[in-house]
Enzyme design. Structure first.
Site, PDB file in Angstrom:
ATOM      1  N   ASP A 126      88.395  36.548 102.859  1.00 46.01           N
ATOM      2  CA  ASP A 126      87.234  35.858 103.379  1.00 46.01           C
ATOM      3  C   ASP A 126      87.250  36.018 104.895  1.00 46.01           C
ATOM      4  O   ASP A 126      88.291  36.256 105.494  1.00 46.01           O
ATOM      5  CB  ASP A 126      87.291  34.374 102.993  1.00 46.01           C
ATOM      6  CG  ASP A 126      86.000  33.645 103.284  1.00 46.01           C
ATOM      7  OD1 ASP A 126      85.040  34.287 103.737  1.00 46.01           O
ATOM      8  OD2 ASP A 126      85.951  32.425 103.071  1.00 46.01           O
ATOM      9  N   ASP A 145      86.178  33.440  93.031  1.00 49.66           N
ATOM     10  CA  ASP A 145      87.432  32.893  93.555  1.00 49.66           C
ATOM     11  C   ASP A 145      87.291  31.388  93.670  1.00 49.66           C
ATOM     12  O   ASP A 145      86.177  30.858  93.799  1.00 49.66           O
ATOM     13  CB  ASP A 145      87.754  33.470  94.939  1.00 49.66           C
ATOM     14  CG  ASP A 145      86.970  32.755  96.033  1.00 49.66           C
ATOM     15  OD1 ASP A 145      87.549  31.888  96.697  1.00 49.66           O
ATOM     16  OD2 ASP A 145      85.763  33.038  96.207  1.00 49.66           O
ATOM     17  N   CYS A 160      98.161  30.202  74.472  1.00 46.66           N
ATOM     18  CA  CYS A 160      98.452  30.755  75.794  1.00 46.66           C
ATOM     19  C   CYS A 160      99.805  31.455  75.796  1.00 46.66           C
ATOM     20  O   CYS A 160     100.793  30.936  75.257  1.00 46.66           O
ATOM     21  CB  CYS A 160      98.436  29.642  76.848  1.00 46.66           C
ATOM     22  SG  CYS A 160      98.717  30.234  78.529  1.00 46.66           S
ATOM     23  N   CYS A 198     101.472  32.341  78.639  1.00 51.04           N
ATOM     24  CA  CYS A 198     102.207  32.177  79.898  1.00 51.04           C
ATOM     25  C   CYS A 198     103.580  31.559  79.632  1.00 51.04           C
ATOM     26  O   CYS A 198     103.810  30.910  78.597  1.00 51.04           O
ATOM     27  CB  CYS A 198     101.407  31.321  80.884  1.00 51.04           C
ATOM     28  SG  CYS A 198     101.447  29.550  80.574  1.00 51.04           S
ATOM     29  N   CYS A 248     103.750  27.765  78.796  1.00 49.83           N
ATOM     30  CA  CYS A 248     103.426  27.383  77.416  1.00 49.83           C
ATOM     31  C   CYS A 248     104.475  27.880  76.422  1.00 49.83           C
ATOM     32  O   CYS A 248     104.691  27.264  75.376  1.00 49.83           O
ATOM     33  CB  CYS A 248     102.044  27.914  77.042  1.00 49.83           C
ATOM     34  SG  CYS A 248     100.707  27.012  77.853  1.00 49.83           S
ATOM     35  N   HIS A 278     100.314  28.202  84.524  1.00 51.11           N
ATOM     36  CA  HIS A 278      99.451  28.066  83.349  1.00 51.11           C
ATOM     37  C   HIS A 278      97.981  28.121  83.726  1.00 51.11           C
ATOM     38  O   HIS A 278      97.177  28.800  83.062  1.00 51.11           O
ATOM     39  CB  HIS A 278      99.722  26.757  82.598  1.00 51.11           C
ATOM     40  CG  HIS A 278      98.645  26.464  81.599  1.00 51.11           C
ATOM     41  ND1 HIS A 278      98.558  27.113  80.389  1.00 51.11           N
ATOM     42  CD2 HIS A 278      97.547  25.649  81.678  1.00 51.11           C
ATOM     43  CE1 HIS A 278      97.467  26.702  79.746  1.00 51.11           C
ATOM     44  NE2 HIS A 278      96.838  25.815  80.511  1.00 51.11           N
TER      45      HIS A 278
END
Length: 430
Positions: A99, A273, A311, A313, A316, A341
């Site tokens: 940005d 974003d 999930c 990840c 999890c 997560h």
């Protein structure tokens, strides 16, 4: 500077929804390929709070975001140059978008003064003054070495009305020309202009038309998701995507709530974003299809399930809701586990949308997602309106159920009021 004749950004639409404006694309950058629609986690100061670069790679994060204003203050241009850019400095091998620092005109307004030259900030760290001009913003971003850079734009609060909105839009157009002129690494980095114009359709249209005259490789839509009504929000997105060129990527700045992502993909946005996934993790909240799971609540004390059985990840795979509840308010490691997560959730949501678009099943994906996300709660009217504009209609039975629930609540409320009144009259005459 790269000697390659291949542009630093190429974009190809690989699939389009046959009903809505949703599309899946492939954006090729110097550091990596990025499949769109994509969510970019925010590493404002060169780090994603609570998440290591290796963890982001494991989650298949393709691109992340850094902030020019903050990186320009700390570590500063000289350090970034000595490091060989932000990629080397933070150990991140994939793509980065920066940005420009324009948003800080709103978020740090009490520390900033704006005129035609640029923005004069007072540092929140040592109170020193810093003039951020379009030229200086380009200088910092060239030192950062981001694959995609944003122009410095004149940003006003989304609810601002009157001549200041038009002034900011016109200044944004003038500043993009200064950014193009000052950009010293066009062979390696791509500059996106930012569509401004507040909540006024004619100003948005004028801004899009003017920016499309510039030789750029993509476009951002800014000045939204800052407190305006959602009805205004989706209309501005729709107006912009209707006019922006099909063959270039479209980035909607600062949007990250799951329902917003789904709606805006339907409206034709490719890139997003937001700090939301990591910020909400710091408050002990995990993202799930029906919203947020507040793991600080006592009901999770003995819950031995993972946050989300679907999930993949590490959070999890390895930890229960009970354990995360146990550490949610006591240990800083909980912020890291929940951030992993939450980022995984956002990336999986985008991957699911890409897959649905490529199978040309996106409208059904949207309906299934909204049913899971809102459950028995009324689906906001702005979502129905936005989806209807791109020919995705909620099933009549879902709408009817929502209306029936509202009627039922009114009826119960009315009965309750009558009972209370009767009880009061009885007591008053006893």
């Amino acid at each position: 500077m790269s000697t390659s004749k291949i542009p630093p950004l190429t974009y190809k639409v690989v699939a389009e929804c046959s009903v809505s404006k949703a599309r899946a694309g492939l954006m090729t950058l110097r550091h990596s390929e990025v499949r769109t629609p994509v969510f970019m986690p925010v590493g404002t100061q060169g780090t994603l709070k609570g998440v290591l670069p290796d963890q982001l790679i494991e989650l298949d994060c393709q691109i992340l975001l850094g902030n020019t204003y903050h990186l320009g203050l700390r570590p500063g241009i000289e350090t970034l140059r000595r490091a060989g850019g932000l990629h080397n400095f933070m150990g991140w091998p994939r793509a980065i978008l920066t940005d420009s620092g324009g948003f800080q005109m709103v978020s740090l307004l009490q520390l900033a003064e704006i005129d035609e030259r640029g923005v004069n900030f007072r540092s929140p760290f040592d109170n020193s003054e810093c003039m951020l001009t379009p030229e200086h913003s380009m200088q910092i971003q060239n030192a950062i070495g981001a694959d995609i850079m944003m122009q410095l734009d004149d940003v006003v609060k989304t609810t601002t009305t009157g001549p200041r909105v038009e002034e900011a839009m016109e200044r944004t157009i003038r500043w993009v020309d200064r950014c193009v002129e000052a950009h010293a690494r066009d062979d390696d980095q791509s500059l996106f202009p930012i569509v401004q114009g507040g909540l006024e359709i004619p100003l948005r249209e004028r801004c899009v038309s003017a920016l499309m005259e510039r030789q750029v490789r993509g476009f951002a839509v800014g000045g939204l998701s800052g407190g305006e009504s959602k009805h205004d929000f989706w209309r501005m997105v729709h107006v912009c995507t209707d006019r922006l060129p099909r063959e270039k990527p479209r980035y909607l700045m600062g949007v990250g709530f799951a329902a917003d992502l789904v709606v805006c993909v339907a409206l034709g946005i490719d890139m997003f974003d937001c700090v939301f996934p990591t910020r909400t993790a710091r408050f002990g909240c995990a993202l799930v299809d029906n919203g947020q799971m507040n793991l600080k609540q006592q009901k999770y004390k003995h819950d031995m399930q993972p946050i989300d059985k679907e999930c993949e990840c590490n959070t999890c795979k390895r930890y229960t809701r009970s354990y995360l509840h146990h550490i949610a308010t006591n240990e800083s490691v909980s912020c890291s586990l929940l951030s992993v997560h939450n980022v995984a959730y956002q990336l999986r949501l985008m991957r699911s949308m890409r897959d649905a678009i490529q199978r040309d099943e996106f409208p059904q994906f949207v309906l299934d997602f909204m049913a899971r996300h809102f459950g028995e709660q009324p689906i906001p009217s702005w979502i129905r309106e936005a989806l209807s504009v791109v020919h995705i209609e909620l099933p009549p039975d879902v709408v009817q159920n929502v209306e029936e629930q509202q009627e039922s609540r009114k009826e119960k409320s009315s009965k309750s009021s009558i009972l209370e009144k009767n009880a009061y009259n009885y007591l008053a005459t006893s």
